[in-house]
Write a protein that holds these residues in place. Structure first.
Motif, PDB file in Angstrom:
ATOM      1  N   LEU A  19       0.822  -1.212   0.000  1.00 19.05           N
ATOM      2  CA  LEU A  19       0.000   0.000   0.000  1.00 19.05           C
ATOM      3  C   LEU A  19       0.855   1.260   0.000  1.00 19.05           C
ATOM      4  O   LEU A  19       0.556   2.227  -0.702  1.00 19.05           O
ATOM      5  CB  LEU A  19      -0.913   0.002   1.223  1.00 19.05           C
ATOM      6  N   ALA A  20       1.920   1.269   0.797  1.00 17.83           N
ATOM      7  CA  ALA A  20       2.727   2.472   0.952  1.00 17.83           C
ATOM      8  C   ALA A  20       3.729   2.675  -0.176  1.00 17.83           C
ATOM      9  O   ALA A  20       4.036   3.819  -0.542  1.00 17.83           O
ATOM     10  CB  ALA A  20       3.469   2.419   2.286  1.00 17.83           C
ATOM     11  N   HIS A  21       4.229   1.569  -0.750  1.00 15.49           N
ATOM     12  CA  HIS A  21       5.317   1.685  -1.721  1.00 15.49           C
ATOM     13  C   HIS A  21       5.075   0.946  -3.039  1.00 15.49           C
ATOM     14  O   HIS A  21       5.782   1.213  -4.011  1.00 15.49           O
ATOM     15  CB  HIS A  21       6.620   1.155  -1.099  1.00 15.49           C
ATOM     16  N   ASN A  28      -3.915   3.139  -4.203  1.00  9.98           N
ATOM     17  CA  ASN A  28      -3.563   2.246  -3.101  1.00  9.98           C
ATOM     18  C   ASN A  28      -4.674   2.162  -2.047  1.00  9.98           C
ATOM     19  O   ASN A  28      -4.895   1.103  -1.463  1.00  9.98           O
ATOM     20  CB  ASN A  28      -2.237   2.666  -2.464  1.00  9.98           C
ATOM     21  N   ARG A  29      -5.381   3.264  -1.829  1.00  8.17           N
ATOM     22  CA  ARG A  29      -6.407   3.232  -0.781  1.00  8.17           C
ATOM     23  C   ARG A  29      -7.580   2.344  -1.174  1.00  8.17           C
ATOM     24  O   ARG A  29      -8.099   1.574  -0.343  1.00  8.17           O
ATOM     25  CB  ARG A  29      -6.903   4.664  -0.479  1.00  8.17           C
ATOM     26  N   ALA A  30      -8.013   2.442  -2.424  1.00  5.47           N
ATOM     27  CA  ALA A  30      -9.099   1.566  -2.885  1.00  5.47           C
ATOM     28  C   ALA A  30      -8.655   0.115  -2.876  1.00  5.47           C
ATOM     29  O   ALA A  30      -9.420  -0.790  -2.515  1.00  5.47           O
ATOM     30  CB  ALA A  30      -9.550   1.985  -4.281  1.00  5.47           C
ATOM     31  N   GLU A  64      -6.275   4.230  10.243  1.00  7.66           N
ATOM     32  CA  GLU A  64      -4.868   3.815  10.175  1.00  7.66           C
ATOM     33  C   GLU A  64      -4.481   3.405   8.762  1.00  7.66           C
ATOM     34  O   GLU A  64      -3.361   3.688   8.311  1.00  7.66           O
ATOM     35  CB  GLU A  64      -4.629   2.678  11.169  1.00  7.66           C
ATOM     36  N   VAL A  65      -5.395   2.778   8.037  1.00  8.61           N
ATOM     37  CA  VAL A  65      -5.134   2.466   6.627  1.00  8.61           C
ATOM     38  C   VAL A  65      -4.980   3.765   5.833  1.00  8.61           C
ATOM     39  O   VAL A  65      -4.097   3.883   4.971  1.00  8.61           O
ATOM     40  CB  VAL A  65      -6.255   1.590   6.037  1.00  8.61           C
ATOM     41  N   ASP A  66      -5.837   4.747   6.116  1.00  9.61           N
ATOM     42  CA  ASP A  66      -5.712   6.053   5.467  1.00  9.61           C
ATOM     43  C   ASP A  66      -4.313   6.622   5.680  1.00  9.61           C
ATOM     44  O   ASP A  66      -3.683   7.137   4.745  1.00  9.61           O
ATOM     45  CB  ASP A  66      -6.730   7.050   6.052  1.00  9.61           C
ATOM     46  N   CYS A  69      -1.637   4.768   3.625  1.00  5.77           N
ATOM     47  CA  CYS A  69      -1.762   5.015   2.185  1.00  5.77           C
ATOM     48  C   CYS A  69      -1.425   6.453   1.803  1.00  5.77           C
ATOM     49  O   CYS A  69      -1.031   6.709   0.661  1.00  5.77           O
ATOM     50  CB  CYS A  69      -3.179   4.691   1.717  1.00  5.77           C
ATOM     51  N   ALA A  70      -1.581   7.398   2.735  1.00  7.89           N
ATOM     52  CA  ALA A  70      -1.429   8.805   2.395  1.00  7.89           C
ATOM     53  C   ALA A  70      -0.029   9.362   2.641  1.00  7.89           C
ATOM     54  O   ALA A  70       0.338  10.374   2.042  1.00  7.89           O
ATOM     55  CB  ALA A  70      -2.446   9.632   3.183  1.00  7.89           C
ATOM     56  N   ASP A  71       0.742   8.739   3.503  1.00  7.96           N
ATOM     57  CA  ASP A  71       2.032   9.302   3.928  1.00  7.96           C
ATOM     58  C   ASP A  71       3.148   8.908   2.956  1.00  7.96           C
ATOM     59  O   ASP A  71       3.601   7.759   2.961  1.00  7.96           O
ATOM     60  CB  ASP A  71       2.372   8.813   5.332  1.00  7.96           C
TER      61      ASP A  71
END
Length: 294
Positions: A19-21, A28-30, A64-66, A69-71
């Motif tokens: 998700l992050a990379h 990634n969020r969807a 926390e998933v947000d 995915c956002a950072d």
């Protein structure tokens, strides 16, 4: 998550590095929701894993998933990095190796991912080998994947898995998948026909010795990346990484981004498909494992 485990419900661990990379924002969020839904469709409870402010989280809330995915600055944490993150209160996304470690420590027996890390090409000169391999040799859980990432040396990776006594089985095939494509050109000795057989193999492995069972789940031929396009964009991505002097853990995100752009999004679509298929199969294996171990 602890309630699910305490009640004996089947649980599947999910890594957060994807998700992050591994996927671009905001796709990634969807994808995070879709992967967790695929685990549920397989009959299990999803547990996405990350480290937030130094604390390992096994199972994330929507907020926390947000955050994961956002950072854009979220660290990439393998096993070696976990002590630093814990001691300094840092946050990061977990790789295959660290997800496997934290999942097993929490009592989770099944883990779904896209592709494993492994032995990199030119490793004779660079000694570049993923920590995933040694982590799986020490950690008892089922790992459902679509083989190893296409940028790697697949035959060498399979040799290392054998040397490390990691059990590898194909799901309804002895052809080892090549991540974006169904056939890497390598084979495995064993296959399982259904989730129950995979669960039984893991139960037997767990009784004998520590170590993972890798279930290699190839994409159907009509869902894989066109093999000619695959070979062309992989060669281009590896050449671009070499020209840019990219080394170590920076190679994978660099190459994935190059593949996405060079294939006009085709590799991204295939990546999401294979992760969803692996997540659903992992849910089925977790449900079967709950029956085997009762």
């Amino acid at each position: 998550m602890s309630e699910a485990l305490n009640a004996g419900r089947p649980v599947v661990a999910l890594e957060s590095t994807l998700l992050a990379h591994g996927l671009p924002r905001p796709d990634n969020r969807a994808a995070a929701d879709d992967v967790e839904a695929a685990v549920r469709a397989g009959g299990a409870v999803p547990a996405t894993i990350a480290v937030l402010d130094g604390v390992p989280h096994v199972g994330l809330t929507a907020d926390e998933v947000d955050r994961v995915c956002a950072d854009p600055g979220l660290a990439k944490l393998g096993v070696r990095d976990l002590p630093v993150a814990a001691a300094l209160g840092l946050s990061g996304a977990t790789t295959v190796s660290s997800t496997a470690l934290l999942a097993a420590a929490a009592g989770i027996g099944v883990f779904a991912t896209g592709g494993l890390g492994g032995v990199h090409r030119q490793s004779v000169d660079t000694f570049d080998e993923s920590a995933d391999l040694t982590a799986l040799s020490r950690t008892s859980l089922v790992v459902v994947c679509a083989g190893v990432k296409s940028i790697l040396d697949v035959p060498a990776t399979l040799e290392r898995l054998e040397s490390l006594s990691v059990t590898v089985v194909g799901y309804r095939t002895t052809t080892f998948p090549g991540f974006y494509v169904a056939d890497s050109g390598s084979t495995v000795d064993w296959s399982v026909a259904d989730p129950t057989e995979a669960a039984r193999v893991f139960a037997a492995r767990r009784d004998l010795a520590a170590g993972a069972v890798v279930v290699a789940n190839p994409l159907p031929l009509d869902e894989q990346l066109d093999p000619d396009l695959h070979d062309r964009v992989i060669a281009g991505a590896l050449a671009a990484a070499e020209d840019a002097g990219v080394r170590g853990k920076a190679v994978t995100p660099f190459v994935l981004d190059h593949l996405h752009r060079a294939s006009e999004g085709a590799t991204l679509a295939v990546n999401v498909r294979l992760v969803l298929r692996n997540a659903e199969l992992a849910g089925q294996i977790a449900a079967a494992l709950a029956g085997v171990t009762r």
